[in-house]
Design a protein around this motif. Structure first.
Motif, mmCIF file in Angstrom:
data_model
loop_
_atom_site.group_PDB
_atom_site.id
_atom_site.type_symbol
_atom_site.label_atom_id
_atom_site.label_comp_id
_atom_site.label_asym_id
_atom_site.label_seq_id
_atom_site.Cartn_x
_atom_site.Cartn_y
_atom_site.Cartn_z
ATOM 1 N N UNK A 1 29.360 -16.955 -33.425
ATOM 2 C CA UNK A 1 29.624 -15.636 -33.603
ATOM 3 C C UNK A 1 28.211 -14.921 -34.080
ATOM 4 N N UNK A 2 27.649 -13.805 -33.519
ATOM 5 C CA UNK A 2 26.643 -13.132 -33.702
ATOM 6 C C UNK A 2 26.860 -11.578 -34.330
ATOM 7 N N UNK A 3 26.020 -11.287 -35.368
ATOM 8 C CA UNK A 3 26.328 -9.823 -36.053
ATOM 9 C C UNK A 3 24.928 -9.324 -36.255
ATOM 10 N N UNK A 4 24.501 -8.189 -35.713
ATOM 11 C CA UNK A 4 23.225 -7.585 -36.342
ATOM 12 C C UNK A 4 23.869 -6.521 -37.063
ATOM 13 N N UNK A 5 22.659 -6.548 -38.264
ATOM 14 C CA UNK A 5 22.917 -5.630 -39.272
ATOM 15 C C UNK A 5 21.690 -4.825 -39.611
ATOM 16 N N UNK A 6 21.759 -3.599 -39.293
ATOM 17 C CA UNK A 6 20.875 -2.487 -39.526
ATOM 18 C C UNK A 6 21.394 -1.206 -39.429
ATOM 19 N N UNK A 7 21.008 -0.350 -40.461
ATOM 20 C CA UNK A 7 21.574 1.249 -40.408
ATOM 21 C C UNK A 7 21.558 1.883 -39.211
ATOM 22 N N UNK B 1 34.134 -26.553 -41.367
ATOM 23 C CA UNK B 1 33.605 -25.470 -42.006
ATOM 24 C C UNK B 1 33.198 -24.387 -41.532
ATOM 25 N N UNK B 2 33.428 -23.346 -41.857
ATOM 26 C CA UNK B 2 32.729 -22.077 -41.307
ATOM 27 C C UNK B 2 31.512 -21.764 -42.183
ATOM 28 N N UNK B 3 30.482 -21.602 -41.513
ATOM 29 C CA UNK B 3 29.185 -21.104 -42.410
ATOM 30 C C UNK B 3 28.348 -20.086 -41.712
ATOM 31 N N UNK B 4 27.814 -19.217 -42.182
ATOM 32 C CA UNK B 4 26.861 -18.216 -41.769
ATOM 33 C C UNK B 4 25.373 -18.518 -42.139
ATOM 34 N N UNK B 5 24.463 -18.037 -41.243
ATOM 35 C CA UNK B 5 23.096 -18.213 -41.548
ATOM 36 C C UNK B 5 22.465 -16.692 -41.237
ATOM 37 N N UNK B 6 21.490 -15.941 -42.023
ATOM 38 C CA UNK B 6 21.254 -14.928 -41.947
ATOM 39 C C UNK B 6 19.492 -15.274 -41.340
ATOM 40 N N UNK B 7 19.155 -14.395 -40.295
ATOM 41 C CA UNK B 7 17.680 -14.376 -39.876
ATOM 42 C C UNK B 7 17.066 -13.152 -39.924
ATOM 43 N N UNK B 8 16.000 -13.136 -40.084
ATOM 44 C CA UNK B 8 15.154 -11.871 -40.037
ATOM 45 C C UNK B 8 14.627 -11.659 -38.538
ATOM 46 N N UNK C 1 18.353 -24.784 -35.963
ATOM 47 C CA UNK C 1 18.691 -25.005 -34.629
ATOM 48 C C UNK C 1 19.558 -26.177 -34.241
ATOM 49 N N UNK C 2 19.383 -27.332 -35.061
ATOM 50 C CA UNK C 2 20.428 -28.667 -34.983
ATOM 51 C C UNK C 2 21.948 -27.980 -35.297
ATOM 52 N N UNK C 3 21.935 -27.324 -36.305
ATOM 53 C CA UNK C 3 23.500 -26.807 -36.756
ATOM 54 C C UNK C 3 23.993 -25.890 -35.771
ATOM 55 N N UNK C 4 23.246 -24.983 -35.207
ATOM 56 C CA UNK C 4 23.872 -24.088 -34.038
ATOM 57 C C UNK C 4 24.154 -25.115 -32.845
ATOM 58 N N UNK C 5 23.200 -26.012 -32.532
ATOM 59 C CA UNK C 5 23.420 -26.984 -31.209
ATOM 60 C C UNK C 5 24.791 -27.895 -31.358
ATOM 61 N N UNK D 1 19.805 -10.685 -38.085
ATOM 62 C CA UNK D 1 20.936 -11.647 -37.080
ATOM 63 C C UNK D 1 21.733 -12.552 -37.965
ATOM 64 N N UNK D 2 22.801 -12.215 -38.040
ATOM 65 C CA UNK D 2 23.973 -13.410 -38.848
ATOM 66 C C UNK D 2 24.564 -14.139 -37.839
ATOM 67 N N UNK D 3 24.259 -15.418 -37.742
ATOM 68 C CA UNK D 3 24.957 -16.437 -36.912
ATOM 69 C C UNK D 3 26.136 -16.841 -37.695
ATOM 70 N N UNK D 4 27.467 -17.087 -37.165
ATOM 71 C CA UNK D 4 28.490 -17.569 -37.575
ATOM 72 C C UNK D 4 28.911 -18.831 -36.720
ATOM 73 N N UNK D 5 29.023 -20.024 -37.397
ATOM 74 C CA UNK D 5 29.497 -21.213 -36.826
ATOM 75 C C UNK D 5 30.075 -22.273 -37.498
ATOM 76 N N UNK D 6 30.480 -23.347 -37.044
ATOM 77 C CA UNK D 6 31.380 -24.471 -37.728
ATOM 78 C C UNK D 6 30.426 -25.717 -37.763
ATOM 79 N N UNK D 7 30.661 -26.361 -38.819
ATOM 80 C CA UNK D 7 29.889 -27.768 -39.255
ATOM 81 C C UNK D 7 31.048 -28.737 -38.656
ATOM 82 N N UNK D 8 30.370 -30.042 -38.428
ATOM 83 C CA UNK D 8 31.120 -31.219 -37.922
ATOM 84 C C UNK D 8 32.586 -31.209 -38.710
ATOM 85 N N UNK D 9 32.672 -30.909 -39.910
ATOM 86 C CA UNK D 9 33.814 -31.028 -40.464
ATOM 87 C C UNK D 9 34.870 -29.803 -40.176
#
Length: 170
Positions: free
Chosen positions: A133-139, A90-97, A119-123, A80-88
């Motif tokens: 932004x949410x993306x699922x990655x699996x064949x 900046x676009x960031x992504x985090x990958x989760x299992x 959780x704090x970053x997404x909140x 699960x890839x989450x795309x979000x923006x920081x306080x400034x």
């Protein structure tokens, strides 16, 4: 005059587009569940659920697939890839299992756990009115490719609900 007013109302309604929004509710166990209506790349809608678990969120992403419990092993290893923006800004992504689960009606969902920092970053990002932004990655998820976009509408209500029900998530 009435036909002219009706004409303009019809034009206005057809020109407005439906957009995604955030909704908050308590589940039967008293936990806050925030639902984001996400728009798929093909313009269909799906759902993203953030559930408050103490100082963290669990996320569940609904897919376009149905599955039975004995088929879940096909979807092991989904990211699960989450795309979000920081306080400034900046676009960031985090990958989760992600872990595949069967949701209501036999729908396949992918569930993942966020750390307290994640959780704090997404909140913070959503609370500033930013899109998630949410993306699922699996064949095996061939028909569920691309970024699902949860727009910011309803973020104020969601932010107030999180502050009231999940004060540990800052």
């Amino acid at each position: 005059m009435k036909p002219l007013v009706a004409f303009f109302v019809a034009i206005f309604l057809s020109a407005t587009s439906v957009s995604a929004a955030w909704f908050a509710r308590l589940d039967s166990g008293g936990r806050l569940v925030v639902t984001g209506v996400a728009v798929n790349p093909d313009e269909t809608n799906t759902a993203v659920y953030l559930t408050c678990s103490g100082e963290t969120f669990d996320i569940e992403v609904l897919t376009v697939f149905n599955a039975k419990s004995d088929e879940l092993s096909y979807f092991k290893g989904t990211k699960v890839i989450l795309g979000y923006k920081t306080k400034t800004g900046d676009e960031k992504k985090m990958g989760l299992d992600g872990e595949p689960v069967v949701s209501a009606g036999g729908a396949l969902s992918i569930r993942a756990n966020l750390t307290s920092e994640q959780s704090s970053a997404i909140n913070d990002s959503i609370g500033r009115g930013r899109r998630l932004d949410v993306e699922l990655v699996h064949p095996e998820l061939t028909d569920d490719k691309g970024v699902k976009k949860v727009l910011a509408e309803g973020f104020t209500t969601m932010t107030l609900a999180i502050a009231a029900e999940c004060p540990s998530i800052k």
